[in-house]
Design a protein around this motif. Sequence first.
Motif, PDB file in Angstrom:
ATOM      1  N   ASN A 117      41.999 -24.372   8.782  1.00 27.33           N
ATOM      2  CA  ASN A 117      42.833 -23.280   9.269  1.00 27.33           C
ATOM      3  C   ASN A 117      41.993 -22.311  10.095  1.00 27.33           C
ATOM      4  O   ASN A 117      41.298 -21.450   9.543  1.00 27.33           O
ATOM      5  N   PRO A 118      42.058 -22.411  11.419  1.00 29.71           N
ATOM      6  CA  PRO A 118      41.239 -21.533  12.272  1.00 29.71           C
ATOM      7  C   PRO A 118      41.722 -20.089  12.315  1.00 29.71           C
ATOM      8  O   PRO A 118      41.039 -19.234  12.886  1.00 29.71           O
ATOM      9  N   ASP A 119      42.885 -19.800  11.726  1.00 30.63           N
ATOM     10  CA  ASP A 119      43.440 -18.445  11.785  1.00 30.63           C
ATOM     11  C   ASP A 119      43.038 -17.571  10.603  1.00 30.63           C
ATOM     12  O   ASP A 119      43.347 -16.374  10.597  1.00 30.63           O
ATOM     13  N   LEU A 120      42.387 -18.133   9.596  1.00 27.14           N
ATOM     14  CA  LEU A 120      41.989 -17.358   8.425  1.00 27.14           C
ATOM     15  C   LEU A 120      40.496 -17.030   8.484  1.00 27.14           C
ATOM     16  O   LEU A 120      39.747 -17.650   9.242  1.00 27.14           O
ATOM     17  N   PRO A 121      40.043 -16.055   7.679  1.00 35.40           N
ATOM     18  CA  PRO A 121      38.653 -15.583   7.770  1.00 35.40           C
ATOM     19  C   PRO A 121      37.619 -16.672   7.530  1.00 35.40           C
ATOM     20  O   PRO A 121      37.850 -17.657   6.823  1.00 35.40           O
ATOM     21  N   ASN A 169      31.491 -24.388  10.617  1.00 31.91           N
ATOM     22  CA  ASN A 169      32.409 -24.283   9.481  1.00 31.91           C
ATOM     23  C   ASN A 169      33.761 -23.714   9.908  1.00 31.91           C
ATOM     24  O   ASN A 169      33.932 -23.225  11.034  1.00 31.91           O
ATOM     25  N   ILE A 170      34.728 -23.768   8.983  1.00 29.71           N
ATOM     26  CA  ILE A 170      36.090 -23.306   9.259  1.00 29.71           C
ATOM     27  C   ILE A 170      36.791 -23.035   7.929  1.00 29.71           C
ATOM     28  O   ILE A 170      36.459 -23.651   6.907  1.00 29.71           O
ATOM     29  N   ASN A 171      37.728 -22.095   7.924  1.00 29.90           N
ATOM     30  CA  ASN A 171      38.508 -21.838   6.716  1.00 29.90           C
ATOM     31  C   ASN A 171      39.322 -23.086   6.377  1.00 29.90           C
ATOM     32  O   ASN A 171      39.894 -23.727   7.260  1.00 29.90           O
ATOM     33  N   ARG A 172      39.376 -23.426   5.106  1.00 34.74           N
ATOM     34  CA  ARG A 172      40.042 -24.677   4.710  1.00 34.74           C
ATOM     35  C   ARG A 172      41.395 -24.459   4.033  1.00 34.74           C
ATOM     36  O   ARG A 172      41.985 -25.403   3.495  1.00 34.74           O
ATOM     37  N   ARG A 173      41.919 -23.234   4.038  1.00 33.99           N
ATOM     38  CA  ARG A 173      43.203 -22.939   3.398  1.00 33.99           C
ATOM     39  C   ARG A 173      44.341 -23.208   4.394  1.00 33.99           C
ATOM     40  O   ARG A 173      44.928 -22.290   4.979  1.00 33.99           O
ATOM     41  N   ALA A 174      44.680 -24.477   4.584  1.00 25.74           N
ATOM     42  CA  ALA A 174      45.733 -24.860   5.519  1.00 25.74           C
ATOM     43  C   ALA A 174      47.106 -24.468   4.970  1.00 25.74           C
ATOM     44  O   ALA A 174      47.337 -24.500   3.759  1.00 25.74           O
ATOM     45  N   ARG A 175      48.038 -24.079   5.872  1.00 23.84           N
ATOM     46  CA  ARG A 175      49.372 -23.659   5.457  1.00 23.84           C
ATOM     47  C   ARG A 175      50.446 -24.341   6.302  1.00 23.84           C
ATOM     48  O   ARG A 175      50.266 -24.552   7.495  1.00 23.84           O
TER      49      ARG A 175
END
Length: 442
Positions: A202-206, A185-191
């Motif tokens: 978004n690999p940089d978010l929790p 899995n991976i955070n999905r809140r792309a910016r």
Amino acid sequence: MNYPTTKNVRALLKSTAALGIGLMATFTPLPSIAQSFKAAVGKVDITPDSPQQLLGYGARKSTGVNDKIYHRIVVMDDGKTRFVLVSSDICLIAPSEYDQVAARLKKELGIERENFWWSFTHTHSAPELGPPGLPEAFLGERYKHQYDKKYAEETETKLVSAVKDAIKRLEPARLSVGWGHSNANINRRARDAQGKTYLGLNPDLPVDRRIGMLRIDKSDNSAMAIIANYAMHGTVIGGECTLISGDGPGIVSEYVEKKTGATMLFINGAAGNIAPIYSTQPTPFRLKEFEPLLGDRILEANARMTSSDAIVSIKTGGTIVETPRREGLKWPGYMADYTGTNTAGTQVVKLPVRFLKINKDIAIWSAPLELFCEISNEVRERSPFPYTFYYGYTNGWLGYMMTDEEIPYGGYETTVTPFKPGAGKDLINGVLGYIEGAMSAR
């Protein structure tokens, strides 16, 4: 400890008498430990035999079946408390739909509401089940059609019948607990560079990559059930595909079942901001990749759980967390029990949170939410219980609950939440208050 058998005691008495050794006139009976923990499982096909409106993404109708979908059921009984956990390959349901089935289980089987948890894998390629609930307040244009009452009634009856059958087959069992880990899995809140947030990766978010594991074994130590708790949206397949599927959770469950012979319940976690690493694919092609990515990691965690308990204590409970409701929301009338006005005159959401304590080291809590993982991570880190699991999408759906830190960035989740800023903190305080108070004291 191994206690001497009656035969051994008699032999001891005979030998001591022959030696002339005197014994005390009184004899304290040996302790008797009777196993009271029992369990049973069930699995029933809920794949419809006619085209259905699919829930997840935009309004669309099924054109076929990629893989079958199921209710998977575990019944646990410690001699005092009977607990029912159901995992269904469905996206979500309204809390009122849960209420209806809970009332049937209470009437027909005497199962208390707090002892019946109905969890959903959140596959976006499954049929609608029952009335839309809160989604119609956010996405009214998505629900112009009438839901299929016949499919809903059949699916409800299959669940109740499967629980009845499992209760008839309760047998002595043992329970194990453990942790696993998967990078599926991976955070999905792309910016973007301006801070605009949208659905993506978004690999940089929790993220939360822990797998919370429970296993139930039969008395001969063969596996009966594996309950794997992992946070991941059921969105490997995208909206272009109109085939019914259990998506990643369903494929992984089938894979583990074939490898172990046990029934596997996939229980989703705080997946509100977590996607599968391969997401919204136009075809089911990449589903199979989750067999090694997640399925093998579950099997590895299962293999590490080498000890089990035959003596199991189950305690359940619940609380209502009230938090201010967003203004201007047209709340469905049939969900009136889940909102109200507090003593200060503020409109609130009444959020039902359930708790399950197993022995002294396992604390499980559930809520009808798409929860951001930071919230459940904090509860787990602060909990006094070494095994603290969050079961999401359970007993209905009351929208997304975000962290206050993420709200200013906007994004899809801000459009489908009934909560105001501060809701995450209200939930953390309510959950930890119960875990550290009533749950720890029992």
